[in-house]
Design a protein around this motif. Sequence first.
Motif, PDB file in Angstrom:
ATOM      1  N   GLY A 157       0.687  -1.143   0.154  1.00 56.59           N
ATOM      2  CA  GLY A 157       0.079   0.147  -0.033  1.00 56.59           C
ATOM      3  C   GLY A 157       0.803   1.321   0.074  1.00 56.59           C
ATOM      4  N   GLU A 161      -2.232   4.448   3.599  1.00 53.43           N
ATOM      5  CA  GLU A 161      -3.023   3.185   4.177  1.00 53.43           C
ATOM      6  C   GLU A 161      -2.056   3.049   5.378  1.00 53.43           C
ATOM      7  OE1 GLU A 161      -3.235   0.348   1.029  1.00 53.43           O
ATOM      8  OE2 GLU A 161      -3.686   2.008  -0.106  1.00 53.43           O
TER       9      GLU A 161
ATOM     10  N   GLU B 161      -9.465   1.173   1.298  1.00 53.06           N
ATOM     11  CA  GLU B 161      -8.140   0.630   0.643  1.00 53.06           C
ATOM     12  C   GLU B 161      -8.370  -0.096  -0.781  1.00 53.06           C
ATOM     13  OE1 GLU B 161      -5.768  -0.886   4.053  1.00 53.06           O
ATOM     14  OE2 GLU B 161      -6.576   0.798   5.004  1.00 53.06           O
TER      15      GLU B 161
END
Lengths: 504, 504
Positions: A157, A161, B161
């Motif tokens: 990520g 994140e 996400e």
Amino acid sequence: MPNPILARLIDELGDAVSTEASDLRAAREDRSGLVSPATPLAIVRATSVADVQSTLRLASASGTPVVPRGAGTGLAGGGVASEGAIVLDVSGMRRVLEIDEANELAVVEAGVINGDLNAALAPLGLWFAPDPASRAISSIGGNIATNAGGLLCAKYGVTREAVLGLAVVLADGRLLRTGHRTVKGVTGYDLTALLTGSEGTLGVIVEATVRLRPMPAGEPVTVAAVFPDVTAAAVASARVTAARLRPAVLELIDAAGLARVVEYLASGALDGGARDGGSHDGGTVDGSAVADRLAGTPLDRLEAGEAFLLAQADGTGAAEEAAAIAAILADAGGRVTTSTDAATGERLLEIRRSMHPALAARGRVLIEDVAVPRSRLPEMFRAIERIGAKHCLEIPTLAHAGDGNLHPNFVFDEPAPGEPDVPLHVWSAADELFRAAVALGGTLTGEHGVGVLKRRWLRDELGDDQWELQRSIKAVFDPAGILNPAVMFEPDEPAHSPAVGRDR
Amino acid sequence: MPNPILARLIDELGDAVSTEASDLRAAREDRSGLVSPATPLAIVRATSVADVQSTLRLASASGTPVVPRGAGTGLAGGGVASEGAIVLDVSGMRRVLEIDEANELAVVEAGVINGDLNAALAPLGLWFAPDPASRAISSIGGNIATNAGGLLCAKYGVTREAVLGLAVVLADGRLLRTGHRTVKGVTGYDLTALLTGSEGTLGVIVEATVRLRPMPAGEPVTVAAVFPDVTAAAVASARVTAARLRPAVLELIDAAGLARVVEYLASGALDGGARDGGSHDGGTVDGSAVADRLAGTPLDRLEAGEAFLLAQADGTGAAEEAAAIAAILADAGGRVTTSTDAATGERLLEIRRSMHPALAARGRVLIEDVAVPRSRLPEMFRAIERIGAKHCLEIPTLAHAGDGNLHPNFVFDEPAPGEPDVPLHVWSAADELFRAAVALGGTLTGEHGVGVLKRRWLRDELGDDQWELQRSIKAVFDPAGILNPAVMFEPDEPAHSPAVGRDR
């Protein structure tokens, strides 16, 4: 008689305020190659939240622009001095306030260096995943302000994140705390995410609560491969991800880039003489030992035109995953070596990380940062080749291939006095690169941010409606427009070169 | 003579507009237990972006409030009718527009059911990770509007996400596209993240570009354990995460919750007669075979007061990780079984997922949704016990223990006419729960959203400065305040019960 705002700054902040010529000069540049022609009013070296608040209260009361600045390692001119601005340097705020092992989080001041936090975490088996190539020298506040990417994003990520909460000083000096200390939390709008990547235009990040991860188990396994040309390497990288494999690292360097890196390593530049002081790659490599560094890798017998692909698998299934990757790369025509030895893996990654200093050692560098859906990488490489040929420019390029994020680089000489900072034909080529990326379903900037260098294209990518909406959000946070006013949005007067038209 | 706005709606949208009493009634509730007393103007069943745009243009021109609604499975009253509003139902927009295997993304309309997308992805070895317990019945648009959590967040992240880009219809009917099709992208502010979790107050999500993942390799391994009491189970769960293990699932059910689930399963309710039509858990369980369902698990010989902890490890290292978890749980005093059989694992997860329907079958349910740093779980469970005792309420609770996200449930009878929708002593207890969670460093809502049910506490958690800032952001997107006006922010007049004071 001194400027009255400056006098009040000094009155309130004393030694934290500098107007030394060398300090003012240093604040005019970052690592993007840009040197701002502007002269700032002063540098404030904040060491506390109170310093930041005092500065912003004064700036707000007087309508003075403020440029928040961290470690100064940005690649888009997001933290460089603008005319008459107070450069608010938070790099001295570098306390790790808390490491909470049980909840896998840390609370840090904005100036904490990414690599320093990770050094503190390693003995605990924990890890802050955002991994920009600059991690040894860039600050976490800056990582957050740009929503930094890096080498590990497809698997781990982007910075967003890893951010749970922020403390931000608003334009008027108020301290705002957003987010939480929990994995989940949906109380109201996600201002933490909005502030992440806002490049100092909405507030000044002074503290962050970041998410940590357990370090991947075992040793990583590294697969390196050389391909006859960059298209073959790009096709091979797309096959790896299409096979549902998810290496931690998947990096690609084209022939021109590779040549510069090898040359740089051969010069021993990493030993200390280079502009980056050897620190950009965070390594302690012996620069005289290039042969050693390349030994046992496919790089020790390069043919002209060859491109390099580097994959690293980590965690419990690393060996099996690496074997599957190696098989795909060999099948795609690569000359492959696999290494289970972590030191060799790190040596190969250092080669990758030395790309930027290698280019910077040869002149000014303008790094582009486009991203395309990763299956379009081969097309994007062809576009780069075409654009380079058209403008008679060599464009050494590397890519975070797993993310479809490419860094085509322009290297040019220092401008003569009176010449534009970046040559016009370079801007023209950059403009074509940007349009090619967007036409492939991509974006202007994958990880570096808009800064001042890319603001001329922001509106083209966002479209008028979104651009206006974003400006209105900026106005909510910063009604007087004092926060980093030169960044992200173009000034209202048309300022960009005639070569760069807005044609949509 | 019909309402002129209604007449124009019908004129423009024809059969998509309903004023049937049963439709208006259905739009007054979701799965939260709330039944809104309001009567909406009409329901618009949009089947295209153009329908949504027409509705919003009309609403905007006439100042009519609009309540965006998806599958109606919300747990905070975020999509229930408000007085005189157009309920804009996008559940009919359920086309999967694109599955891009090479780039691991899908483009879906907002009404696509989470489980349906995953069913389409499974043969490709791909997976949309957000996993709310309602996944069989909730839509992806709703998952995004609430930034839904679920069972897998500690390892696989929250919905945010998994969202790369959105298409959103603004209050005035304009269509806005945010984000990109790439893993990275930092061109301007992250409006995709801002819109995720905005509960229909900033725009109406009509389409999403979502990130997919390769399905974890191999079979998951499930570890189930029973502890003498909930504190022991909470301490054990904290030890698992403190040991740097990261199970995909780590769920905890207290004794009161467990009793309700076992009772529900024994009633055969999942066979079809229950309020949720058996679909809430997505399973096809034979309700008459409770013994089978519990056989071989620690649940088949429960003692009074015992609490249940369920962990599932997945991916390449699943077996080793499960063994490590089992050892920790046994050491912490648990009665442990480990199952490598996927069907048993799924059966155990179904028990967990049936918790909400089990409670809903007994009356109205008000589900709280607090989150605390996971190391504070034992303290939060003690607070729940104390608050329950004080108010003479049983508060069956389950927790996503890996996330520190707890769902204390209040179950009460249908209110008599003229009685408040939720009894005042339940609100008082809920208020104390919220304050206890915040005092432990937690938050009001981990994953369900604020909706109308939790808006009374929003300002308390955000603080005045952030609350004002958030309202200003709402005003940028929706200057006339027509989008879901009853949700998230309280109306300006003080509307909450005297028992719930703002004391900070």
